[in-house]
Design an enzyme around this catalytic site. Structure first.
Site, PDB file in Angstrom:
ATOM      1  CE  LYS A   9      -4.043  -2.082   2.238  1.00  0.00           C
ATOM      2  NZ  LYS A   9      -4.941  -2.001   3.423  1.00  0.00           N
ATOM      3  CE1 TYR A  49      -9.465  -2.665   0.386  1.00  0.00           C
ATOM      4  CE2 TYR A  49      -8.435  -0.781  -0.689  1.00  0.00           C
ATOM      5  CZ  TYR A  49      -8.333  -1.924   0.091  1.00  0.00           C
ATOM      6  OH  TYR A  49      -7.106  -2.330   0.570  1.00  0.00           O
ATOM      7  CG  PHE A  57     -13.130   1.872   7.021  1.00  0.00           C
ATOM      8  CD1 PHE A  57     -12.679   1.275   5.847  1.00  0.00           C
ATOM      9  CD2 PHE A  57     -13.788   1.084   7.954  1.00  0.00           C
ATOM     10  CE1 PHE A  57     -12.882  -0.075   5.603  1.00  0.00           C
ATOM     11  CE2 PHE A  57     -14.005  -0.285   7.718  1.00  0.00           C
ATOM     12  CZ  PHE A  57     -13.551  -0.861   6.541  1.00  0.00           C
ATOM     13  NE  ARG A  85      -6.952 -11.994   5.001  1.00  0.00           N
ATOM     14  CZ  ARG A  85      -7.621 -10.837   5.054  1.00  0.00           C
ATOM     15  NH1 ARG A  85      -7.537  -9.974   4.028  1.00  0.00           N
ATOM     16  NH2 ARG A  85      -8.353 -10.529   6.083  1.00  0.00           N
ATOM     17  CB  THR A  91      -7.495  -5.346   9.815  1.00  0.00           C
ATOM     18  OG1 THR A  91      -8.080  -6.435   9.101  1.00  0.00           O
ATOM     19  CG2 THR A  91      -7.741  -4.045   9.061  1.00  0.00           C
ATOM     20  NE  ARG A 102      -2.640  -5.661   7.002  1.00  0.00           N
ATOM     21  CZ  ARG A 102      -3.829  -6.112   6.612  1.00  0.00           C
ATOM     22  NH1 ARG A 102      -4.474  -7.022   7.331  1.00  0.00           N
ATOM     23  NH2 ARG A 102      -4.379  -5.644   5.508  1.00  0.00           N
ATOM     24  CG  ASN A 112      -3.608  -2.235   6.909  1.00  0.00           C
ATOM     25  OD1 ASN A 112      -3.423  -1.880   5.742  1.00  0.00           O
ATOM     26  ND2 ASN A 112      -4.711  -2.839   7.300  1.00  0.00           N
ATOM     27  CG  HIS A 115      -5.384  -5.957  -0.392  1.00  0.00           C
ATOM     28  ND1 HIS A 115      -6.624  -5.858   0.198  1.00  0.00           N
ATOM     29  CD2 HIS A 115      -5.530  -6.851  -1.412  1.00  0.00           C
ATOM     30  CE1 HIS A 115      -7.481  -6.648  -0.447  1.00  0.00           C
ATOM     31  NE2 HIS A 115      -6.838  -7.252  -1.427  1.00  0.00           N
ATOM     32  CD  GLU A 126      -9.002  -8.527  -3.782  1.00  0.00           C
ATOM     33  OE1 GLU A 126      -7.909  -9.003  -3.426  1.00  0.00           O
ATOM     34  OE2 GLU A 126      -9.861  -8.108  -2.980  1.00  0.00           O
TER      35      GLU A 126
END
Ligand code: IDP
Ligand code: MG
Length: 141
Positions: A9, A49, A57, A85, A91, A102, A112, A115, A126
């Site tokens: 990110k 998203y 958010f 993950r 998150t 993270r 964070n 993704h 995606e």
């Protein structure tokens, strides 16, 4: 073999952490089979998203995700979706397990650093959002 979509990110790219993030994935045995740097428009971030469109958010998240360059990658391996993950962590970096990306690099619940797709359906959508068939073929080994 499974494939998943991961992103470094804007906060990760801005802080020179691209290599660091890639190292986490590669050292865990996931293979990078496609990769590119790009910058999302606000519209593209909203589309990516879309599932979060009703969340409080959403506007801040899509501003942030379009605020600077990101790196998109396709990772391949056994159970790549859940392993990615796990390597990323929760998150909220404050709640992420020790040794996760993270926990190690994340700034806050929004910024964070990474993704990762959360299901086979998300991964398919995606991956196709960021990569063409040709780009996916190029990384086959
Ligand atoms: P995930 O990235 O761990 O799958 P999601 O719940 O799908 O988490 O949320 C997508 C992204 O939206 C998060 O990675 C984070 O950047 C942002 N986000 C999630 N929850 C919050 C929040 O409560 N405040 C601000 N940003 C959030
Ligand atoms: Mg998610």
């Amino acid at each position: 073999m499974e494939r998943t979509l991961a992103l470094v990110k804007p906060d990760g790219v801005a802080r020179n952490l691209i290599g660091e993030v890639l190292r986490f994935f590669e050292q865990a045995g996931l293979r990078i089979v496609a990769m590119k740097m790009l910058r999302l428009s606000k519209k593209e971030a909203q589309e990516f998203y879309n599932v979060h469109r009703d969340k409080p958010f959403y506007d801040s998240l899509t501003d942030y995700m379009s605020s600077g360059p990101i790196v998109a990658l396709v990772l391949e391996g056994e159970n790549a979706i859940s392993r990615c993950r796990e390597i990323m962590g929760a998150t909220n970096p404050a709640e992420a397990a020790e040794g996760t990306i993270r926990k190690s690099l994340g700034l806050d619940k929004e910024k964070n650093t990474v993704h990762g797709s959360d299901s086979p359906e998300s991964a398919a959508r995606e991956i196709a959002f960021f990569f063409s068939e040709r780009e996916l073929l190029a990384g086959q080994r």
